[in-house]
Design a protein around this motif. Structure first.
Motif, mmCIF file in Angstrom:
data_model
loop_
_atom_site.group_PDB
_atom_site.id
_atom_site.type_symbol
_atom_site.label_atom_id
_atom_site.label_comp_id
_atom_site.label_asym_id
_atom_site.label_seq_id
_atom_site.Cartn_x
_atom_site.Cartn_y
_atom_site.Cartn_z
ATOM 1 N N TRP A 52 -45.216 -18.053 117.684
ATOM 2 C CA TRP A 52 -45.239 -19.260 118.197
ATOM 3 C C TRP A 52 -46.222 -19.489 119.562
ATOM 4 N N LEU A 53 -46.173 -18.328 120.264
ATOM 5 C CA LEU A 53 -46.988 -18.135 121.767
ATOM 6 C C LEU A 53 -48.332 -18.026 121.195
ATOM 7 N N ILE A 54 -48.876 -17.322 120.545
ATOM 8 C CA ILE A 54 -50.184 -17.027 120.095
ATOM 9 C C ILE A 54 -50.915 -18.138 119.634
ATOM 10 N N SER A 55 -49.893 -18.930 118.821
ATOM 11 C CA SER A 55 -50.459 -20.120 118.095
ATOM 12 C C SER A 55 -50.456 -21.492 118.761
ATOM 13 N N HIS A 56 -49.787 -21.580 120.086
ATOM 14 C CA HIS A 56 -49.563 -22.411 120.927
ATOM 15 C C HIS A 56 -51.121 -23.226 121.481
ATOM 16 N N PRO A 57 -51.279 -24.317 121.302
ATOM 17 C CA PRO A 57 -52.779 -24.871 121.785
ATOM 18 C C PRO A 57 -53.154 -24.484 123.105
ATOM 19 N N LYS A 58 -52.143 -24.444 124.082
ATOM 20 C CA LYS A 58 -52.693 -24.347 125.576
ATOM 21 C C LYS A 58 -52.423 -22.955 125.903
ATOM 22 N N LEU A 59 -51.273 -22.275 125.565
ATOM 23 C CA LEU A 59 -51.002 -20.909 125.915
ATOM 24 C C LEU A 59 -51.562 -19.818 124.839
ATOM 25 N N GLY A 60 -52.061 -19.969 123.849
ATOM 26 C CA GLY A 60 -52.399 -18.993 122.786
ATOM 27 C C GLY A 60 -53.766 -18.543 122.927
ATOM 28 N N PRO A 61 -54.912 -19.321 123.068
ATOM 29 C CA PRO A 61 -55.851 -18.880 123.143
ATOM 30 C C PRO A 61 -56.490 -17.678 124.145
ATOM 31 N N SER A 62 -56.037 -17.670 125.141
ATOM 32 C CA SER A 62 -56.251 -16.648 126.348
ATOM 33 C C SER A 62 -55.687 -15.324 125.918
ATOM 34 N N ILE A 63 -54.478 -15.475 125.246
ATOM 35 C CA ILE A 63 -53.951 -14.094 124.501
ATOM 36 C C ILE A 63 -54.583 -13.503 123.613
ATOM 37 N N VAL A 64 -54.936 -14.547 122.522
ATOM 38 C CA VAL A 64 -55.925 -13.951 121.355
ATOM 39 C C VAL A 64 -57.091 -13.366 121.842
ATOM 40 N N GLU A 65 -57.656 -14.004 122.633
ATOM 41 C CA GLU A 65 -58.964 -13.805 123.088
ATOM 42 C C GLU A 65 -58.809 -12.131 123.695
ATOM 43 N N TRP A 66 -57.772 -11.986 124.568
ATOM 44 C CA TRP A 66 -57.543 -10.545 125.100
ATOM 45 C C TRP A 66 -57.344 -9.784 123.912
ATOM 46 N N GLN A 67 -56.190 -10.172 123.001
ATOM 47 C CA GLN A 67 -56.028 -9.059 121.868
ATOM 48 C C GLN A 67 -57.160 -8.829 121.011
ATOM 49 N N LYS A 68 -57.967 -9.746 120.791
ATOM 50 C CA LYS A 68 -59.181 -9.392 119.786
ATOM 51 C C LYS A 68 -60.489 -8.895 120.587
ATOM 52 N N HIS A 69 -60.695 -9.396 121.544
ATOM 53 C CA HIS A 69 -61.758 -8.834 122.161
ATOM 54 C C HIS A 69 -61.704 -8.224 124.019
ATOM 55 N N LYS A 70 -60.779 -7.937 124.272
ATOM 56 C CA LYS A 70 -60.353 -7.353 125.629
ATOM 57 C C LYS A 70 -61.255 -8.293 126.502
ATOM 58 N N THR A 71 -61.451 -9.583 126.312
ATOM 59 C CA THR A 71 -62.217 -10.343 127.415
ATOM 60 C C THR A 71 -61.457 -11.548 127.847
ATOM 61 N N ILE A 72 -61.963 -12.142 129.019
ATOM 62 C CA ILE A 72 -61.532 -13.446 129.305
ATOM 63 C C ILE A 72 -62.609 -14.418 129.626
ATOM 64 N N LYS A 73 -62.159 -15.620 129.731
ATOM 65 C CA LYS A 73 -63.147 -16.798 129.656
ATOM 66 C C LYS A 73 -63.853 -16.428 131.082
ATOM 67 N N ALA A 74 -64.844 -16.804 131.287
ATOM 68 C CA ALA A 74 -65.608 -16.866 132.606
ATOM 69 C C ALA A 74 -64.892 -17.694 133.443
ATOM 70 N N SER A 75 -64.599 -19.037 133.067
ATOM 71 C CA SER A 75 -64.168 -20.236 133.849
ATOM 72 C C SER A 75 -62.707 -19.443 134.457
ATOM 73 N N ILE A 76 -61.918 -18.885 133.311
ATOM 74 C CA ILE A 76 -60.569 -18.426 133.930
ATOM 75 C C ILE A 76 -60.892 -17.375 134.926
ATOM 76 N N LYS A 77 -61.902 -16.515 134.831
ATOM 77 C CA LYS A 77 -61.937 -15.300 135.636
ATOM 78 C C LYS A 77 -62.406 -15.939 136.909
ATOM 79 N N LYS A 78 -63.164 -16.840 137.102
ATOM 80 C CA LYS A 78 -63.662 -17.572 138.225
ATOM 81 C C LYS A 78 -62.398 -18.148 139.169
#
Length: 121
Positions: A52-78
């Motif tokens: 449920w957490l990783i498929s949540h439209p607001k909460l999931g994308p940052s988790i999935v990005e970290w799990q798959k690519h070990k990166t975070i979005k530039a906007s979030i980092k800023k």
């Protein structure tokens, strides 16, 4: 897994999830680290909640990005860097003792250095 460990993982995951969710609305509370911690905890004790957490439209994308690519979005980092700086400036300003102020400056520098090494997408 022993029942007590399962309960502890669940409580830690639920606490992290609540703090991560609160971070969506509170500017000085980081969201992504708490969501990553919640994901790790629920992965161990509740595959249903983890899914449920990783498929949540607001909460999931940052988790999935970290799990798959070990990166975070530039906007979030800023945003995170700005919040780290603001929260440490506030803490340093309010700290009554000089050595505490110096320690906070050192922690802020170390945290910003470490955070800057995380790759962005």
């Amino acid at each position: 897994m022993h029942f007590t460990r399962r309960v502890l993982w669940f409580v830690l995951g639920a606490t992290a999830l609540i703090l991560g969710f609160a971070g969506l609305f509170l500017p000085l509370l980081p969201t992504t680290p708490f969501l990553l911690l919640a994901s790790v905890c629920f992965m161990r004790v509740s595959p249903r909640i983890h899914t449920w957490l990783i498929s949540h439209p607001k909460l999931g994308p940052s988790i999935v990005e970290w799990q798959k690519h070990k990166t975070i979005k530039a906007s979030i980092k800023k945003k995170a860097i700005i919040m780290i700086i603001l929260s440490f400036l506030l803490s340093i300003t309010l700290a009554p003792i000089l050595w505490v102020k110096v320690m906070l400056v050192m922690f802020a520098i170390a945290l910003l250095y470490w955070f800057s090494t995380i790759p962005t997408s």
